[in-house]
Enzyme design. Structure first.
Site, PDB file in Angstrom:
ATOM      1  N   ARG A   1      16.451   1.066  -8.523  1.00 41.74           N
ATOM      2  CA  ARG A   1      15.548   0.825  -7.393  1.00 41.74           C
ATOM      3  C   ARG A   1      15.979  -0.381  -6.574  1.00 41.74           C
ATOM      4  O   ARG A   1      15.876  -0.372  -5.336  1.00 41.74           O
ATOM      5  CB  ARG A   1      14.119   0.650  -7.909  1.00 41.74           C
TER       6      ARG A   1
ATOM      7  N   ASP B   1      -4.020   0.429  -4.466  1.00 43.81           N
ATOM      8  CA  ASP B   1      -2.724   0.326  -5.131  1.00 43.81           C
ATOM      9  C   ASP B   1      -2.133  -1.042  -4.843  1.00 43.81           C
ATOM     10  O   ASP B   1      -2.450  -1.665  -3.811  1.00 43.81           O
ATOM     11  CB  ASP B   1      -1.771   1.421  -4.647  1.00 43.81           C
TER      12      ASP B   1
END
Length: 292
Positions: free
Chosen positions: A49, A161
């Site tokens: 990532r 979130d």
């Protein structure tokens, strides 16, 4: 010549790996900020990532990106993107589908009875680790179907979130076509719009009628309090607690319980079902608990 090429390739690969010290430093930063554990088994995921993030930022290697973060003062500016890259987790429409069947067939009518005020009850539902919004919009589809069938309820949905990128994506409500495969054809017909312009082929969007009923906000579950309603009917806290250590699991779940009304329901992920058994809750189904 071959030896030189091999050595150059090895050097390039080394620059795209995290040293033990750097990985531990990143893991510590993420854990302190979000509560998420990054054990050694997550190292390849983190490297993958961050390589993508390094490319976006114009760095030639992961090593250059980490130098920018930790040696050249870039961490402050890059922090939110670092968190976004590492904390984004997979989600799907109708994930763990038995939960939605239970909500529709067994729980909603009892909640409507508790909440009724006049002719129609308004139910509040919270998707507490909403990622890209697939869970929240799944809930919205279920609720819209029940509202059309019975006509005695309204609903609103909150999705929260830690990732600003995920909150932005959830608000846009645009998904790859293959992602809606778990959604029945009947529900797709009602709640999914398909792209008509060539450059949007392969994408779908949630209809405005559902988007208006769902709002998304940034929230770090590590915060000491949550600035949201304290009479929520259903909280979905699924597949996020597994990333926390036990004390953090208990602290987050207890804070969530403060926002759940008596008689309301807490949904955990199936792999997290034992966490709920430590609380003063009544278990009504696998990984589903009622506040008494």
């Amino acid at each position: 010549m071959g030896h030189v090429e091999t050595s150059a390739k090895a050097a390039t690969e080394a620059k795209n790996r995290l040293s033990d010290e750097t990985y531990m430093r990143i893991a510590s930063i993420i854990n302190k900020h979000s509560g998420i554990k990054l054990p050694p088994a997550k190292r390849l995921m983190v490297e993958g990532r961050l390589r993508k993030r390094a490319q976006i930022c114009g760095h030639n290697s992961l090593d250059d990106y980490c130098s920018y973060l930790f040696e050249n003062g870039g961490l402050d500016d890059e922090f939110v993107h670092l968190v976004d890259a590492i904390t984004t987790n997979k989600t799907d429409f109708f994930r763990e589908p038995d939960h939605f069947t239970l909500l529709r067939n067994s729980l909603l009518q009892s909640l409507i009875g508790l909440r009724r005020s006049g002719a129609r009850a308004k139910l509040k539902i919270w998707s507490a680790a909403s990622s890209n919004g697939a869970e929240a919009y799944t809930i919205a589809m279920v609720m819209a179907e029940e509202m059309a069938r019975h006509g005695n309820m309204e609903f609103s949905i909150l999705g929260t979130d830690i990732s600003s990128a995920m909150v932005t994506a959830a608000r846009r409500a645009i998904y790859p076509t293959e992602m809606i495969t778990p959604v029945s054809e009947e529900l797709q017909e009602k709640y999914i719009m398909r792209a008509r312009i060539p450059e949007r082929q392969g994408q779908v969007r949630i209809v405005p009628e559902l988007r208006r009923r769902v709002r998304f906000e940034l929230l770090n579950l590590m915060n000491e309090s949550y600035a949201y309603d304290r009479d929520v009917d259903v909280i979905f806290l699924r597949n996020v607690l597994i990333y926390f250590d036990k004390p953090t699991q208990e602290a987050v779940t207890c804070r969530m319980m403060e926002h759940l009304r008596p008689g309301g329901y807490l949904f955990l992920g199936h792999s997290e079902s034992m966490i709920g058994t430590n609380l003063r809750l009544h278990q009504v189904a696998p990984a589903v608990f009622q506040k008494v």
